[in-house]
Design a protein around this motif. Sequence first.
Motif, PDB file in Angstrom:
ATOM      1  N   GLY A 117      21.892  -0.819 -39.051  1.00 34.26           N
ATOM      2  CA  GLY A 117      21.327  -1.028 -40.375  1.00 34.26           C
ATOM      3  C   GLY A 117      20.518   0.174 -40.805  1.00 34.26           C
ATOM      4  O   GLY A 117      20.155   1.028 -39.987  1.00 34.26           O
ATOM      5  N   GLY A 118      20.248   0.257 -42.090  1.00 34.06           N
ATOM      6  CA  GLY A 118      19.435   1.346 -42.608  1.00 34.06           C
ATOM      7  C   GLY A 118      20.037   2.721 -42.397  1.00 34.06           C
ATOM      8  O   GLY A 118      19.310   3.725 -42.388  1.00 34.06           O
ATOM      9  N   GLY A 119      21.351   2.776 -42.211  1.00 36.68           N
ATOM     10  CA  GLY A 119      22.017   4.044 -41.949  1.00 36.68           C
ATOM     11  C   GLY A 119      22.093   4.411 -40.483  1.00 36.68           C
ATOM     12  O   GLY A 119      22.557   5.506 -40.142  1.00 36.68           O
ATOM     13  N   HIS A 120      21.680   3.509 -39.601  1.00 36.71           N
ATOM     14  CA  HIS A 120      21.592   3.797 -38.168  1.00 36.71           C
ATOM     15  C   HIS A 120      22.469   2.834 -37.371  1.00 36.71           C
ATOM     16  O   HIS A 120      22.527   1.640 -37.668  1.00 36.71           O
ATOM     17  CB  HIS A 120      20.145   3.685 -37.691  1.00 36.71           C
ATOM     18  N   ALA A 121      23.129   3.354 -36.333  1.00 34.17           N
ATOM     19  CA  ALA A 121      24.000   2.551 -35.475  1.00 34.17           C
ATOM     20  C   ALA A 121      23.386   2.423 -34.094  1.00 34.17           C
ATOM     21  O   ALA A 121      22.725   3.350 -33.594  1.00 34.17           O
ATOM     22  CB  ALA A 121      25.385   3.186 -35.374  1.00 34.17           C
ATOM     23  N   PHE A 122      23.624   1.297 -33.449  1.00 33.85           N
ATOM     24  CA  PHE A 122      22.984   1.006 -32.165  1.00 33.85           C
ATOM     25  C   PHE A 122      23.506   1.866 -31.011  1.00 33.85           C
ATOM     26  O   PHE A 122      22.830   1.989 -29.995  1.00 33.85           O
ATOM     27  CB  PHE A 122      23.175  -0.467 -31.808  1.00 33.85           C
ATOM     28  N   GLU A 123      24.693   2.429 -31.136  1.00 33.52           N
ATOM     29  CA  GLU A 123      25.237   3.234 -30.038  1.00 33.52           C
ATOM     30  C   GLU A 123      24.581   4.597 -29.914  1.00 33.52           C
ATOM     31  O   GLU A 123      24.878   5.344 -28.968  1.00 33.52           O
ATOM     32  CB  GLU A 123      26.749   3.429 -30.225  1.00 33.52           C
ATOM     33  N   ASN A 124      23.680   4.927 -30.845  1.00 29.74           N
ATOM     34  CA  ASN A 124      23.166   6.299 -30.918  1.00 29.74           C
ATOM     35  C   ASN A 124      21.779   6.495 -30.325  1.00 29.74           C
ATOM     36  O   ASN A 124      21.095   7.468 -30.640  1.00 29.74           O
ATOM     37  CB  ASN A 124      23.186   6.768 -32.377  1.00 29.74           C
ATOM     38  N   GLY A 125      21.337   5.589 -29.466  1.00 27.50           N
ATOM     39  CA  GLY A 125      20.090   5.805 -28.751  1.00 27.50           C
ATOM     40  C   GLY A 125      18.927   4.988 -29.279  1.00 27.50           C
ATOM     41  O   GLY A 125      19.005   4.331 -30.333  1.00 27.50           O
ATOM     42  N   THR A 126      17.819   5.045 -28.539  1.00 24.83           N
ATOM     43  CA  THR A 126      16.661   4.190 -28.818  1.00 24.83           C
ATOM     44  C   THR A 126      16.092   4.391 -30.212  1.00 24.83           C
ATOM     45  O   THR A 126      15.776   3.416 -30.916  1.00 24.83           O
ATOM     46  CB  THR A 126      15.572   4.436 -27.770  1.00 24.83           C
ATOM     47  N   ASP A 127      15.921   5.638 -30.632  1.00 27.38           N
ATOM     48  CA  ASP A 127      15.335   5.887 -31.955  1.00 27.38           C
ATOM     49  C   ASP A 127      16.193   5.282 -33.059  1.00 27.38           C
ATOM     50  O   ASP A 127      15.666   4.711 -34.023  1.00 27.38           O
ATOM     51  CB  ASP A 127      15.160   7.385 -32.182  1.00 27.38           C
ATOM     52  N   GLU A 128      17.515   5.405 -32.922  1.00 22.17           N
ATOM     53  CA  GLU A 128      18.414   4.841 -33.917  1.00 22.17           C
ATOM     54  C   GLU A 128      18.365   3.312 -33.891  1.00 22.17           C
ATOM     55  O   GLU A 128      18.397   2.663 -34.942  1.00 22.17           O
ATOM     56  CB  GLU A 128      19.842   5.327 -33.669  1.00 22.17           C
ATOM     57  N   ILE A 129      18.293   2.747 -32.707  1.00 19.47           N
ATOM     58  CA  ILE A 129      18.193   1.292 -32.599  1.00 19.47           C
ATOM     59  C   ILE A 129      16.948   0.791 -33.322  1.00 19.47           C
ATOM     60  O   ILE A 129      16.989  -0.152 -34.123  1.00 19.47           O
ATOM     61  CB  ILE A 129      18.181   0.849 -31.130  1.00 19.47           C
ATOM     62  N   LEU A 130      15.819   1.418 -33.041  1.00 19.65           N
ATOM     63  CA  LEU A 130      14.561   0.975 -33.636  1.00 19.65           C
ATOM     64  C   LEU A 130      14.564   1.147 -35.151  1.00 19.65           C
ATOM     65  O   LEU A 130      14.033   0.309 -35.881  1.00 19.65           O
ATOM     66  CB  LEU A 130      13.389   1.723 -33.005  1.00 19.65           C
ATOM     67  N   ALA A 131      15.160   2.245 -35.620  1.00 19.65           N
ATOM     68  CA  ALA A 131      15.232   2.456 -37.069  1.00 19.65           C
ATOM     69  C   ALA A 131      16.095   1.382 -37.720  1.00 19.65           C
ATOM     70  O   ALA A 131      15.749   0.843 -38.786  1.00 19.65           O
ATOM     71  CB  ALA A 131      15.785   3.850 -37.370  1.00 19.65           C
ATOM     72  N   ALA A 132      17.222   1.056 -37.097  1.00 15.41           N
ATOM     73  CA  ALA A 132      18.091   0.002 -37.633  1.00 15.41           C
ATOM     74  C   ALA A 132      17.383  -1.349 -37.627  1.00 15.41           C
ATOM     75  O   ALA A 132      17.445  -2.105 -38.606  1.00 15.41           O
ATOM     76  CB  ALA A 132      19.383  -0.063 -36.831  1.00 15.41           C
TER      77      ALA A 132
END
Length: 399
Positions: free
Chosen positions: A82-97
């Motif tokens: 969500g928010g332009g971020h995918a879960f496969e791309n690491g912790t920072d991306e997970i948290l942003a999503a």
Amino acid sequence: MTLIIHSAQKVDADGQVDDFWFASEAGIITATGTGTGWRTNVTDSNASADNTADTSDTDTTVIDAHGGWLAPGFIDLHVHGGGGHAFENGTDEILAALGTHRSHGTTRSLISLVSNPVDDLVHNLGVIADLTASDPLVLGSHLEGPFLSIGKKGAHDPDALIEPAPAIVERLIDASRGTLRQITIAPELPNALEAIEVLVEAGVVVAVGHTEADADLTRRAFTGGARLVTHVFNAMNGIHHRAPGPVIASFEDERVTLELVLDGHHVHPDVAKLVFEQAPGRVALITDAMAAAGASDGHYLIGSLDVDVVDGVARLVDGGSIAGSTLTLDHALRLAVEIGIAPSIAVAALTSTPARVLGLGHRFGTLTVGHAADAVILDHGWNVRSVFADGRAIAGAAA
């Protein structure tokens, strides 16, 4: 920290209550009632009766809901980004999503992973295990694959789909360090029924999905311990008068919960109403959201596959299959109410039902004493005004 929310229209699986309040301590609801009884829980003279207290000087926060809806925090069993971020791309991306979904009322989430090579899944399961240990709002991981039918692959890379060989199943379980909560599996694959039993014994909720199974084989999967259906009607055979398929099998088994993507695109509203009617108390509304949820139209990736999002609908560039959604759970709630689902039933599908699926019904899902102080205040149009998790406000909640 003490949180008090008062003057609300409470709605949860237990029904609706006017002029409702709850008080919580250390993130747990300690008292509930109606009227002005909440005032006896205000122990700090600096806490205002109508406004948030100045938390620099007091540990008490008092929120006046001004007659708005008050629901438990939403729980999403199936979300990819969500928010332009995918879960496969690491912790920072997970948290942003997750930040996007939390601002729309989702206080607890599984982290769903699409099919990828096993080594990649092992790595990402470890990342999620670490995050689960550090962030109590993350409930663990959901593997949507790689044990899926190529014939019903949807937006999964066919090159990543494999059979559930025992060694691979054990490797994925071990990599999660006890945080693999859910897995989607096609029961017609070789070793699948045996794998279901192994996964259930390991405490994993098994979902039937992305499958060409008929009704009888689906029933065998349920007998083996599967208790969930992944996004019902999508990526499976539908209801045919001579071939009822997995949908009818799930309707008739009261042990089974049905995930439903209610976004106006995945399932027609009339069919969505049928699901609620045929499986009362067993529908879990999910987002199945990909990175574009809460973001703009454009080009995205799901795993390694190219996706175009146009007018909020995500489709694979190659073939045009629906590729997840751009849904948030507050939108699903609004649509459920619009098609005639009673508010308490719709809210239960976002809260108590998914909590029960994960064996967490004693901690989450209703606004009752002993449950986590996860709550969402919504206006009369079911738009999110504020969100609380563990008795604390979530920054950036939709206003």
